[in-house]
Scaffold this active site. Structure first.
Site, PDB file in Angstrom:
ATOM      1  N   GLY A 238       0.729  -1.087  -0.028  1.00  0.00           N
ATOM      2  CA  GLY A 238       0.105  -0.062   0.066  1.00  0.00           C
ATOM      3  C   GLY A 238       0.725   1.151  -0.051  1.00  0.00           C
ATOM      4  O   GLY A 238       2.218   1.033   0.046  1.00  0.00           O
TER       5      GLY A 238
ATOM      6  N   SER B 222       2.622   4.691   1.144  1.00  0.00           N
ATOM      7  CA  SER B 222       3.247   5.233   2.292  1.00  0.00           C
ATOM      8  C   SER B 222       2.334   5.792   3.208  1.00  0.00           C
ATOM      9  O   SER B 222       1.378   6.570   2.873  1.00  0.00           O
ATOM     10  CB  SER B 222       4.394   6.165   2.061  1.00  0.00           C
ATOM     11  OG  SER B 222       5.111   6.671   3.178  1.00  0.00           O
ATOM     12  N   GLY B 223       2.389   5.388   4.467  1.00  0.00           N
ATOM     13  CA  GLY B 223       1.170   6.188   5.397  1.00  0.00           C
ATOM     14  C   GLY B 223       0.169   5.355   5.425  1.00  0.00           C
ATOM     15  O   GLY B 223      -1.013   5.643   6.357  1.00  0.00           O
ATOM     16  N   SER B 224      -0.377   4.270   4.501  1.00  0.00           N
ATOM     17  CA  SER B 224      -1.509   3.412   4.570  1.00  0.00           C
ATOM     18  C   SER B 224      -1.702   2.413   6.000  1.00  0.00           C
ATOM     19  O   SER B 224      -2.749   1.941   6.211  1.00  0.00           O
ATOM     20  CB  SER B 224      -1.368   2.382   3.445  1.00  0.00           C
ATOM     21  OG  SER B 224      -0.500   1.802   3.528  1.00  0.00           O
TER      22      SER B 224
ATOM     23  N   SER C 142       6.039  -1.717  -2.236  1.00  0.00           N
ATOM     24  CA  SER C 142       6.141  -2.535  -3.581  1.00  0.00           C
ATOM     25  C   SER C 142       5.019  -2.150  -4.460  1.00  0.00           C
ATOM     26  O   SER C 142       4.000  -2.810  -4.843  1.00  0.00           O
ATOM     27  CB  SER C 142       5.691  -4.107  -2.992  1.00  0.00           C
ATOM     28  OG  SER C 142       4.873  -4.319  -1.989  1.00  0.00           O
TER      29      SER C 142
END
Length: 297
Positions: A50, A52-54, A158
């Site tokens: 996901g 960044s920050g998810s 990813s």
């Protein structure tokens, strides 16, 4: 002293892989299936992907913590479960006292994107080529942990679908089910940017960080993940529950029993309630390994 009998070791054919020549894969005398029976849980790679920050790392660590906490319900009741090699019969033996329900120790480890880049991948940047190599290396590392019997919780942006598919192909090459579990941590860019716990989005908007996923570099949403967890809107405990329920449903871990053994008519019924999905799952795994072995003869 007996001499070492090298014929007892099992090797694949000698070959060239990349820049390495004259190498052969060495099969361990203790198989993954052996480890699964000993641990009373299967190994799998939970691949959290996901933006960044998810919440990938947060969720991975919370799931890992929940798995660890399941081990605290220890018991003086000793349960030994075995699945025969041909998987045609399942046998259970036990010595018991009127103690709480036992919970097998879960062996797990979190592979985190930033941690990996502190060491083995510190030579890689964030270009498309380096991102591909980053995930390739991580996939092979996670696969080794898988063979060691661990539940691997891999938390990586990813961003490219093809890279995640390559890891899936690597892990599932032996025909075993549920060994690569793609978990899409679904959170809108606005939510992730509001969180911005590391201040990365702000730097990306300012142009300080080039090639930042979601801003100046693409993120390819999984097409058919095993799980979609709405980390942008759900509470953390709800997200953890969803992952744990999936692991139980697929027989990767045994159920956390909330029903006391005394509520079952006999010990065998209670054991099958706890370990039944795991036995079935191990049976499928042994069947797949047997078919692969037959095909190589």
């Amino acid at each position: 002293m007996n001499q070492l009998d090298e014929t007892a070791c099992t090797y694949d054919k000698v070959q060239t892989v990349g820049n390495s020549s004259n190498i052969a894969w060495h099969h361990s005398s203790v198989t993954k299936a052996d480890i699964h029976k000993r641990n009373k849980h299967r190994s799998s790679i939970l691949w959290f992907t996901g933006l960044s920050g998810s919440g990938k790392s947060t969720l991975a660590n919370a799931v890992n913590n929940r798995l660890s906490q399941r081990c605290t319900n220890e018991s003086s009741q000793e349960v030994t479960a075995a699945v025969t090699a041909d998987t045609s019969t399942t046998t259970t033996t036990a010595t018991s006292t009127a103690a709480p329900n036992p919970t097998p120790i879960i062996h797990s480890y979190v592979l985190d994107g930033d941690n990996i880049r502190h060491g083995i991948n510190q030579d890689l940047g964030f270009s498309d080529e380096d991102r591909v190599e980053n995930i390739r290396r991580i996939g092979h590392i996670a696969s080794l942990f898988l063979d060691a019997g661990l539940i691997v919780l891999a938390a990586f942006v990813s961003p490219f679908r093809s890279d995640r598919d390559q890891v899936r192909k690597l892990v599932n090459k032996n025909g075993c089910e549920n060994e690569f579990i793609e978990i899409y941590c679904s959170a809108n860019l606005d939510v992730c940017e509001d969180r911005d716990t590391k201040g990365l989005y702000k730097k990306a908007r300012q142009g300080v960080i080039p090639e930042f996923t979601g801003i100046s570099s693409p993120y390819e949403i999984p097409e058919n993940p095993e799980l979609v967890v709405k980390t942008g809107s759900k509470k953390l405990d709800e997200c953890v529950d969803q992952v744990i329920s999936y692991l139980e449903e697929k027989g990767i871990i045994s159920k956390l029993c909330t029903i006391h053994r005394d509520e079952f008519k006999d010990l065998q019924g209670w054991q099958m309630y706890i370990y039944g999905p795991l036995f079935q799952s191990l049976g499928h795994q042994n069947d797949a390994m047997a078919e692969r072995s037959k095909a190589q003869r």
